[in-house]
Design a protein around this motif. Structure first.
Motif, PDB file in Angstrom:
ATOM      1  N   ASN A 189      -3.055   9.749   0.898  1.00  0.00           N
ATOM      2  CA  ASN A 189      -3.017   8.288   0.770  1.00  0.00           C
ATOM      3  C   ASN A 189      -3.629   7.584   1.978  1.00  0.00           C
ATOM      4  OD1 ASN A 189      -1.750   7.884  -1.821  1.00  0.00           O
ATOM      5  ND2 ASN A 189       0.104   8.729  -0.907  1.00  0.00           N
ATOM      6  N   LEU A 198       0.844  -1.187   0.000  1.00  0.00           N
ATOM      7  CA  LEU A 198       0.000   0.000   0.000  1.00  0.00           C
ATOM      8  C   LEU A 198       0.884   1.243   0.000  1.00  0.00           C
ATOM      9  CD1 LEU A 198      -2.738  -0.982   2.631  1.00  0.00           C
ATOM     10  CD2 LEU A 198      -2.823  -1.223   0.139  1.00  0.00           C
ATOM     11  N   TYR A 235      -6.462   5.138   3.475  1.00  0.00           N
ATOM     12  CA  TYR A 235      -7.298   4.036   3.000  1.00  0.00           C
ATOM     13  C   TYR A 235      -8.533   3.936   3.891  1.00  0.00           C
ATOM     14  CZ  TYR A 235      -3.367   2.629   0.086  1.00  0.00           C
ATOM     15  OH  TYR A 235      -2.363   2.613  -0.857  1.00  0.00           O
ATOM     16  N   GLN A 272      -8.895   4.247  -1.779  1.00  0.00           N
ATOM     17  CA  GLN A 272      -7.654   4.988  -1.572  1.00  0.00           C
ATOM     18  C   GLN A 272      -7.958   6.461  -1.814  1.00  0.00           C
ATOM     19  OE1 GLN A 272      -4.447   4.188  -4.277  1.00  0.00           O
ATOM     20  NE2 GLN A 272      -2.966   5.377  -3.123  1.00  0.00           N
TER      21      GLN A 272
END
Length: 410
Positions: free
Chosen positions: A132, A87, A134, A237
């Motif tokens: 970024n 990720l 999640y 995301q």
């Protein structure tokens, strides 16, 4: 000792005192649980080298840690990094990641072992100002049972951030009604300067861009019905784009594709027909009702036009209006079922040509699309649907391939 020697000694003592003073303040703040402004917002983190804690003599229950008095202070950039879980994260010091409920996913800097790739993961009821991030359903990747609303609030750290990109790494919600309405489950994105339609059904791999309204927050919310049994799940995301970013989506583009060739589709597209019936009791549509947005493709260097075609392996890849079941299957995807007399559900391709011939209209609907080329800039396809699907039976929507064409050599 010479005057020069005394000056050098004095400067060295001042440097040592200053370093110890700064480190002491930082240590005291962390020990007293004070909230420090994240240094990542200034795009750099403080590194404390040789940061061994020494315990004072005495009973262990009354020991107070102190910093060893000789340190060096360095800085490293809070770049995007790839964690050992694959990720995307942000390179920060370990303490900063922990303080902000991040997950350490491996090292990210050769300057210090303290620099780790921090992954920000959030679920229902959370908020974030971190790039970024999640956003998952609770217990992801296990299915979400349904019932209630699950939201995250995204606030830009400052006015230098202009846009949000949300990638649907996974998104499986209850399907729309046979008339295309998200009446059981719905993803909504509100608070921005862009209009985003309600989204439901199967949408893994899709994405949206949303303009921030100044520094006001954007809320991403998934509403589900507990009375409808379905294996729901989602993983988004969330990326923030600076106002100066070269990857900002142009105005009017809900979606923005970077490659010079690829595929694009309406939300909830699938070659399989919908199972729900529409308001007149016949097989309904997969298309979402009441949508109006632009799908843009970034023009590559040296490219002057773009061609859109149905995906060849999917006969139903352009079925927008009329009754799919009433047409000879061999005629689907041909010019005989292509229409430009479109008033309900259609796509718009500006200044279109087919086979080098200019088309009389920029609207396309029906049950087929012949390969269509345009030189109009920017490269964009507009999609429009209404709220009446009574006569649009078993439609899927559109799933198109696109390819940019090089400029002619003069």
């Amino acid at each position: 000792m010479s005057a020069g020697g005394r000056s050098s000694q004095l400067l060295a003592l001042v440097a040592i005192f200053f370093s110890s003073y700064i480190v002491g303040i930082y240590s005291a703040a962390r020990a007293s649980s004070l909230t420090l402004a994240p240094l990542s917002k200034a795009n750099e983190s403080l590194i404390l080298a040789n940061d061994t804690l020494l315990a004072e003599d005495g009973n262990s229950s009354s020991r107070h840690p102190r910093w060893f008095p000789f340190y060096t202070i360095g800085r490293f950039s809070n770049d995007i990094c790839v964690g050992n879980n694959l990720l995307l994260g942000t390179c920060v010091i370990n303490g900063e990641c922990t303080d902000n409920s991040g997950v350490a996913a491996g090292s990210c800097s050769s300057i210090t072992a303290q620099a780790i790739c921090c992954i920000y993961q959030r679920t229902c009821g959370a908020s974030t100002s971190y790039n970024n991030t999640y956003f998952y359903n609770s217990n992801y990747p296990a299915p979400y049972g349904g019932g209630g609303r699950c939201s995250i609030v995204v606030t830009p750290p400052d006015s230098s951030i202009c846009q949000l990109r949300v990638d649907f790494l996974s998104l499986s919600l209850a399907p729309p009604s046979g008339d295309g309405f998200c009446s059981t489950d719905a993803l909504t994105i509100t608070g921005g300067a862009s209009q985003v339609p309600s989204i439901c059904g199967e949408n893994a791999g899709q994405h949206v861009y949303v303009d921030f309204n100044g520094v006001s927050p954007i809320t991403i919310s998934v509403a589900t019905s507990g009375s409808y049994t379905f294996n729901r799940n989602w993983q988004f995301q969330i990326r923030m784009l600076a106002c100066t970013s070269a990857t900002l989506a142009p105005a009017g583009c809900l979606q923005y594709y970077m490659p010079s060739s690829g595929t694009l589709a309406n939300f909830n597209y699938n070659s399989a027909a919908a199972s729900a019936l529409n308001s007149i009791g016949v097989q309904g549509t997969r298309q979402l009702a009441n949508t109006k947005y632009g799908i843009c493709i970034r023009k590559a260097a040296g490219m002057c036009s773009i061609t859109y075609s149905q995906v060849g392996s999917d006969t139903y890849s352009f079925t927008l209006t009329n009754d799919v079941g009433a047409v000879d299957p061999t005629l689907l995807a041909t010019s005989s079922v292509q229409s430009q007399e479109c008033t309900t559900d259609y796509i718009i391709i500006p200044s279109p040509t087919q086979g080098g011939v200019a088309m009389p209209s920029d609207r396309f609907c029906g049950l087929g699309l012949v390969s269509t080329t345009t030189s109009a800039k920017p490269f964009v396809v507009y999609t429009v649907t209404d709220g009446n699907e009574d006569m649009d039976i078993s439609n899927r929507g559109f799933y198109l391939s696109y390819s940019q064409n090089a400029c002619p050599i003069l």
